[in-house]
Design a protein around this motif. Structure first.
Motif, short mmCIF file in Angstrom:
data_model
loop_
_atom_site.label_atom_id
_atom_site.label_comp_id
_atom_site.label_asym_id
_atom_site.label_seq_id
_atom_site.Cartn_x
_atom_site.Cartn_y
_atom_site.Cartn_z
N TYR A 146 74.94 -49.92 -11.91
CA TYR A 146 75.96 -50.49 -11.05
C TYR A 146 75.52 -50.59 -9.60
O TYR A 146 76.03 -51.42 -8.85
CB TYR A 146 77.23 -49.64 -11.10
CG TYR A 146 78.12 -49.82 -12.31
CD1 TYR A 146 77.74 -50.61 -13.40
CD2 TYR A 146 79.36 -49.19 -12.37
CE1 TYR A 146 78.57 -50.76 -14.50
CE2 TYR A 146 80.20 -49.34 -13.47
CZ TYR A 146 79.80 -50.12 -14.53
OH TYR A 146 80.62 -50.25 -15.62
N LEU A 147 74.60 -49.74 -9.19
CA LEU A 147 74.09 -49.72 -7.82
C LEU A 147 72.57 -49.81 -7.88
O LEU A 147 71.86 -48.81 -7.83
CB LEU A 147 74.53 -48.43 -7.11
CG LEU A 147 74.11 -48.26 -5.64
CD1 LEU A 147 74.78 -49.30 -4.75
CD2 LEU A 147 74.40 -46.86 -5.15
N GLN A 148 72.05 -51.03 -8.00
CA GLN A 148 70.63 -51.22 -8.30
C GLN A 148 69.74 -51.26 -7.06
O GLN A 148 68.53 -51.05 -7.17
CB GLN A 148 70.46 -52.49 -9.14
CG GLN A 148 71.15 -52.38 -10.50
CD GLN A 148 71.05 -53.65 -11.33
OE1 GLN A 148 70.16 -54.49 -11.16
NE2 GLN A 148 71.98 -53.80 -12.27
N GLN A 149 70.28 -51.56 -5.90
CA GLN A 149 69.54 -51.53 -4.64
C GLN A 149 68.19 -52.24 -4.75
O GLN A 149 67.14 -51.70 -4.39
CB GLN A 149 69.36 -50.08 -4.17
CG GLN A 149 70.67 -49.31 -4.04
CD GLN A 149 70.65 -48.28 -2.95
OE1 GLN A 149 70.55 -48.61 -1.77
NE2 GLN A 149 70.75 -47.02 -3.32
N ARG A 150 68.23 -53.47 -5.25
CA ARG A 150 66.99 -54.19 -5.59
C ARG A 150 66.07 -54.41 -4.40
O ARG A 150 64.85 -54.25 -4.50
CB ARG A 150 67.35 -55.53 -6.23
CG ARG A 150 68.05 -55.39 -7.57
CD ARG A 150 68.59 -56.72 -8.05
NE ARG A 150 69.38 -56.56 -9.26
CZ ARG A 150 70.18 -57.50 -9.77
NH1 ARG A 150 70.29 -58.67 -9.14
NH2 ARG A 150 70.87 -57.28 -10.87
N GLU A 151 66.63 -54.78 -3.26
CA GLU A 151 65.80 -55.03 -2.07
C GLU A 151 65.10 -53.75 -1.63
O GLU A 151 63.92 -53.76 -1.29
CB GLU A 151 66.67 -55.59 -0.95
CG GLU A 151 65.87 -56.00 0.29
CD GLU A 151 66.76 -56.55 1.41
OE1 GLU A 151 66.20 -56.91 2.46
OE2 GLU A 151 67.99 -56.59 1.23
N ASP A 169 70.85 -55.79 -16.07
CA ASP A 169 70.72 -56.33 -14.72
C ASP A 169 72.05 -56.93 -14.24
O ASP A 169 72.43 -56.79 -13.08
CB ASP A 169 69.65 -57.43 -14.68
CG ASP A 169 68.23 -56.91 -14.65
OD1 ASP A 169 68.03 -55.71 -14.33
OD2 ASP A 169 67.31 -57.70 -14.93
N ASP A 170 72.74 -57.60 -15.16
CA ASP A 170 73.98 -58.30 -14.81
C ASP A 170 75.15 -57.36 -14.53
O ASP A 170 76.23 -57.82 -14.12
CB ASP A 170 74.36 -59.27 -15.94
CG ASP A 170 73.41 -60.47 -16.03
OD1 ASP A 170 72.66 -60.70 -15.06
OD2 ASP A 170 73.42 -61.16 -17.06
#
Length: 323
Positions: free
Chosen positions: A188-193, A295-296
């Motif tokens: 839920y909190l992936q912090q991709r950047e 991912d979604d």
């Protein structure tokens, strides 16, 4: 099969990809959890001065090493510099205190627990009622952490709960680069950047609360605060579907997802059966369709549980999260 049971760190050192988190575990609970973890095969243990359980962890480690069931070099122990020690003159005092409690000559990783400094208190840690923030100089503090590597008190140093701007500032001035960033991270909190930035800079990302934080309201109750509506990551229908498909637990799906993104996980549990389940994630893989579905599930900042939203923290210039 899993492609990595260990994650490579700068300098050729390796971090076990699954560790045991110990936040909110008291002395009796942590002894039970640690013994179960060592028996199951865990070698990576995460603690902090703030958790007030380093002494109990130290006793268990000493028992296992003294009985020759484990060697010190087999273990990977992480602890952290608390916010009340965010001053260059306190770093050495606090790492020495942690080492004494842990009954160790060195830790494998020493982290700055958060980017905000608080006023020093002689015993324990400041509470939300009496907390006072202070000006914080990350560069001066980092130089003192580098000295702890030079002195042999820690093998590696890193950061926790820092944002990209703060990490970049340390990177640009560091003689010894941060080898790790520990942050709240789950589907839920992936912090991709943030993850991308760290991995591009050879910084190992460690996810705390990789299963969400189902015990957070219990912690709030213990500290006299009102419960919150928390994201129910563990029981998301997409997670349940993947768990049924792979004949695994919901928790194993959540952990496997992060591992396949080269993120270390440190799930916290005091239940021996769950402790065993949480490390048994190296005998299956999620396929591309599974990974896309997970991912979604990204929610973003709305899913952050450990948001440091104490008013005095939010007013501090080094508050790390979007307000």
């Amino acid at each position: 099969m899993a492609e990595k049971i260990f994650m490579d760190m700068p300098g050729g050192r390796k971090m076990p990809a699954v560790g045991l988190g110990t936040w909110t575990t008291d002395e009796k609970e942590v002894e039970t959890a640690l013994n179960a973890a060592f028996e199951t095969g865990y070698r990576h243990i995460d603690t902090a001065f703030l958790y007030k359980n380093e002494a109990a962890i130290g006793r268990v480690i000493n028992e296992w090493i003294s009985s020759k069931k484990l060697k010190r070099e087999d273990l990977f122990i992480t602890t952290k510099l608390p916010m009340q020690a965010m001053h260059k003159d306190r770093v050495e005092k606090f790492i020495k205190t942690s080492l004494e409690s842990l009954q160790l000559d060195y830790v494998d990783l020493y982290l700055i627990h958060g980017p905000i400094g608080t006023k020093y208190v002689e015993e324990g840690a400041p509470t939300t009622a009496n907390i006072e923030t202070v000006e914080t100089d990350h560069i001066a503090i980092w130089k003192k952490l580098e000295e702890q590597v030079d002195a042999g008190r820690t093998k590696a140093i890193g950061l926790s709960n820092f944002n990209i701007r703060q990490i970049d500032r340390v990177l640009k001035s560091a003689r010894i680069k941060p080898s790790c960033l520990q942050v709240e991270l789950n589907v839920y909190l992936q912090q991709r950047e943030l993850v991308k930035f760290c991995q591009q800079n050879d910084i190992v990302v460690v996810a705390y609360a990789p299963l969400g934080s189902p015990g957070f309201n219990e912690f709030l109750a213990k500290t006299g605060r009102e419960p919150r509506k928390l994201p129910d990551v563990l029981n998301d229908k997409t997670i349940v579907k993947a768990a049924t498909k792979h004949k695994k637990t919901n928790a194993q799906i959540l952990l496997r997802y992060l591992l396949q993104k080269n993120i270390v996980v440190i799930p916290k549990s005091i239940n021996p059966a769950r402790i065993k389940e949480n490390i048994n994630v190296f005998d299956f893989s999620l396929d591309a369709a599974d990974m896309k579905a997970l991912d979604d599930l990204e929610v973003g900042e709305g899913a952050r549980v450990f948001d440091l939203r104490v008013p005095k923290f939010m007013d501090h210039p080094e508050f790390p999260f979007p307000k």
